[in-house]
Design a protein around this motif. Structure first.
Motif, PDB file in Angstrom:
ATOM      1  N   GLU A   1       0.823  -1.204   0.000  1.00  0.00           N
ATOM      2  CA  GLU A   1       0.000   0.000   0.000  1.00  0.00           C
ATOM      3  C   GLU A   1       0.860   1.258   0.000  1.00  0.00           C
ATOM      4  O   GLU A   1       0.548   2.239  -0.670  1.00  0.00           O
ATOM      5  N   ASP A   2       1.965   1.225   0.756  1.00  0.00           N
ATOM      6  CA  ASP A   2       2.858   2.380   0.845  1.00  0.00           C
ATOM      7  C   ASP A   2       3.470   2.738  -0.505  1.00  0.00           C
ATOM      8  O   ASP A   2       3.773   3.905  -0.759  1.00  0.00           O
ATOM      9  N   THR A   3       3.669   1.760  -1.366  1.00  0.00           N
ATOM     10  CA  THR A   3       4.278   2.040  -2.666  1.00  0.00           C
ATOM     11  C   THR A   3       3.310   2.736  -3.620  1.00  0.00           C
ATOM     12  O   THR A   3       3.746   3.372  -4.571  1.00  0.00           O
ATOM     13  N   LEU A   4       2.011   2.632  -3.353  1.00  0.00           N
ATOM     14  CA  LEU A   4       1.024   3.258  -4.238  1.00  0.00           C
ATOM     15  C   LEU A   4       0.778   4.729  -3.919  1.00  0.00           C
ATOM     16  O   LEU A   4       0.398   5.498  -4.802  1.00  0.00           O
ATOM     17  N   MET A   5       0.982   5.125  -2.686  1.00  0.00           N
ATOM     18  CA  MET A   5       0.672   6.505  -2.302  1.00  0.00           C
ATOM     19  C   MET A   5       1.523   7.548  -3.042  1.00  0.00           C
ATOM     20  O   MET A   5       0.989   8.564  -3.464  1.00  0.00           O
ATOM     21  N   PRO A   6       2.820   7.321  -3.277  1.00  0.00           N
ATOM     22  CA  PRO A   6       3.575   8.291  -4.073  1.00  0.00           C
ATOM     23  C   PRO A   6       3.096   8.385  -5.530  1.00  0.00           C
ATOM     24  O   PRO A   6       3.412   9.344  -6.229  1.00  0.00           O
ATOM     25  N   LEU A   7       2.314   7.398  -5.961  1.00  0.00           N
ATOM     26  CA  LEU A   7       1.784   7.400  -7.332  1.00  0.00           C
ATOM     27  C   LEU A   7       0.431   8.102  -7.426  1.00  0.00           C
ATOM     28  O   LEU A   7      -0.233   8.047  -8.462  1.00  0.00           O
ATOM     29  N   GLY A   8       0.006   8.738  -6.334  1.00  0.00           N
ATOM     30  CA  GLY A   8      -1.236   9.503  -6.359  1.00  0.00           C
ATOM     31  C   GLY A   8      -2.425   8.799  -5.745  1.00  0.00           C
ATOM     32  O   GLY A   8      -3.552   9.275  -5.859  1.00  0.00           O
ATOM     33  N   PHE A   9      -2.228   7.675  -5.096  1.00  0.00           N
ATOM     34  CA  PHE A   9      -3.305   6.954  -4.433  1.00  0.00           C
ATOM     35  C   PHE A   9      -3.457   7.459  -3.004  1.00  0.00           C
ATOM     36  O   PHE A   9      -2.453   7.715  -2.334  1.00  0.00           O
ATOM     37  N   THR A  10      -4.698   7.564  -2.544  1.00  0.00           N
ATOM     38  CA  THR A  10      -4.918   7.834  -1.133  1.00  0.00           C
ATOM     39  C   THR A  10      -4.688   6.534  -0.372  1.00  0.00           C
ATOM     40  O   THR A  10      -4.590   5.456  -0.975  1.00  0.00           O
ATOM     41  N   GLU A  11      -4.649   6.632   0.940  1.00  0.00           N
ATOM     42  CA  GLU A  11      -4.467   5.419   1.740  1.00  0.00           C
ATOM     43  C   GLU A  11      -5.605   4.425   1.490  1.00  0.00           C
ATOM     44  O   GLU A  11      -5.367   3.231   1.302  1.00  0.00           O
ATOM     45  N   THR A  12      -6.846   4.928   1.447  1.00  0.00           N
ATOM     46  CA  THR A  12      -7.995   4.045   1.232  1.00  0.00           C
ATOM     47  C   THR A  12      -7.972   3.435  -0.169  1.00  0.00           C
ATOM     48  O   THR A  12      -8.295   2.264  -0.346  1.00  0.00           O
ATOM     49  N   GLU A  13      -7.566   4.207  -1.175  1.00  0.00           N
ATOM     50  CA  GLU A  13      -7.457   3.665  -2.525  1.00  0.00           C
ATOM     51  C   GLU A  13      -6.401   2.555  -2.573  1.00  0.00           C
ATOM     52  O   GLU A  13      -6.631   1.506  -3.186  1.00  0.00           O
TER      53      GLU A  13
END
Length: 88
Positions: A4-16
């Motif tokens: 999940e942490d790797t997706l947040m720098p790509l513009g994802f929110t925590e819930t996404e």
């Protein structure tokens, strides 16, 4: 670092990020099952699924009950790259 942490720098929110990763783990699921799996409210989860569909991260089969499935990580990267190229 979690997936999940790797997706947040790509513009994802925590819930996404949680929702996408839950779909990768669990396979096609209803919004209700996803909400249970990530510990979030059902209404918020459906809103998140809608946003993820717009980002090209999930597919809504449109059936009844509605099932959502994650696109492959490879397909997601291609979709994100295309979106970035459009913005450049």
């Amino acid at each position: 670092m979690t997936p999940e942490d790797t997706l947040m720098p790509l513009g994802f929110t925590e819930t996404e990020a949680l929702t996408y990763c839950e779909l990768l783990r669990a396979g096609p699921s209803t919004g209700y099952k996803i909400a249970q799996g990530i510990g979030k409210a059902q209404a918020n989860t459906y809103k998140t699924l809608s946003t993820l569909a717009q980002k090209g991260a999930v597919i809504d089969d449109g059936g009844e009950p509605r099932l959502f499935r994650a696109v492959s990580p490879e397909q997601l990267i291609k979709s994100l790259e295309a979106r970035l190229a459009e913005q450049a």
